[in-house]
Design a protein around this motif. Structure first.
Motif, PDB file in Angstrom:
ATOM      1  N   GLN A  71      77.185  60.863  43.690  1.00 31.50           N
ATOM      2  CA  GLN A  71      77.337  61.572  44.955  1.00 31.50           C
ATOM      3  C   GLN A  71      76.686  60.773  46.076  1.00 31.50           C
ATOM      4  OE1 GLN A  71      75.520  65.349  44.241  1.00 31.50           O
ATOM      5  NE2 GLN A  71      77.049  65.971  42.733  1.00 31.50           N
ATOM      6  N   SER A  74      75.814  64.580  49.600  1.00 31.63           N
ATOM      7  CA  SER A  74      75.868  65.881  48.929  1.00 31.63           C
ATOM      8  C   SER A  74      74.794  65.997  47.846  1.00 31.63           C
ATOM      9  CB  SER A  74      77.247  66.106  48.315  1.00 31.63           C
ATOM     10  OG  SER A  74      77.558  65.084  47.373  1.00 31.63           O
ATOM     11  N   ARG A  77      71.829  67.681  49.334  1.00 33.82           N
ATOM     12  CA  ARG A  77      72.071  69.102  49.564  1.00 33.82           C
ATOM     13  C   ARG A  77      72.006  69.909  48.271  1.00 33.82           C
ATOM     14  NH1 ARG A  77      76.472  68.478  51.684  1.00 33.82           N
ATOM     15  NH2 ARG A  77      77.885  69.060  49.995  1.00 33.82           N
ATOM     16  N   THR A  78      72.495  69.330  47.171  1.00 36.09           N
ATOM     17  CA  THR A  78      72.517  70.062  45.900  1.00 36.09           C
ATOM     18  C   THR A  78      71.264  69.849  45.068  1.00 36.09           C
ATOM     19  OG1 THR A  78      73.700  68.202  44.868  1.00 36.09           O
ATOM     20  CG2 THR A  78      75.026  70.000  45.786  1.00 36.09           C
TER      21      THR A  78
END
Length: 219
Positions: A71, A74, A77-78
């Motif tokens: 990734q 993202s 963010r995760t």
């Protein structure tokens, strides 16, 4: 079935060493704060070296997991908790619960209930944040003009009252950095209290609902 991705394998291999690194980071920071200014120069360098090595280990872990995930932005963010751990390595022991659950699944045993996980995370977070917060605010407040936090015991007392959202007001930070730490601890205390209260309320509702379902109908 356990995740067999490269990221999961890396996490299984590094979980124990990184947890140890976080405990060493916290121990070195505690010695640095509590023993200063009587700490010898070599011991002070050793404390700084230990803290820097722990931070470097977590930075490498974060970079490797980012690379394995495939990734880009993202991933941040995760994996917000991993980013927080990168800033505060002492929170790594919170992964004890996750490691415990993985061992349970591997041996075919049931996982911790949701309420048990919430209580475990909240309790461990409160202890780690409380101790680290007391160290950080004591480092800023001791010797400051007009400070009421003269000993580490005062800092611990203030941290407990702040995290529990009681706030007696008999001891309070006076420095700008100390007050920033206070704001952070207030927010963490509210979040932990809300998580535990919400989980406990949900458990009570589930228990009462189950009792109503099992109760025979009135005739």
């Amino acid at each position: 079935m356990d995740d067999d991705s490269r990221e999961a394998r890396w996490e299984r291999r590094t979980g124990g060493p990184l947890t140890l690194a976080s405990l060493l980071f916290l121990a070195a920071y505690a010695v640095r704060v509590l023993a200063d200014p009587s700490l010898p120069g070599a011991a002070r360098v050793a404390c700084y070296g230990t803290m820097l090595a722990a931070w470097a280990a977590f930075a490498v872990d974060y970079a490797v997991r980012w690379r394995f995930s495939g990734q880009r932005l993202s991933f941040v963010r995760t994996h917000l908790f991993d980013a927080v751990i990168l800033v505060l390595p002492l929170l790594r022991p919170l992964r004890f619960v996750k490691a415990y659950e993985r061992v349970k699944r591997r041996h075919g045993q049931p996982r911790l209930a949701l309420y048990g996980r919430v209580i475990a995370y909240a309790g461990t977070s409160a202890v780690l944040l409380g101790f680290a917060g007391a160290l950080a605010v004591y480092q800023q407040e001791r010797g400051a003009p007009g400070a009421t936090m003269r000993t580490f015991g005062d800092a611990v007392w203030w941290t407990c009252s702040t995290l529990s959202t009681v706030g007696y007001g008999d001891v309070a930070p006076v420095t700008p950095v100390g007050r920033l730490i206070a704001v952070a601890l207030m927010a963490c205390g509210l979040a932990l209290l809300g998580a535990v209260t919400g989980s406990f309320s949900s458990w009570l509702l589930q228990v009462f609902s189950r009792e109503d379902e099992e109760r025979p109908p009135w005739r």
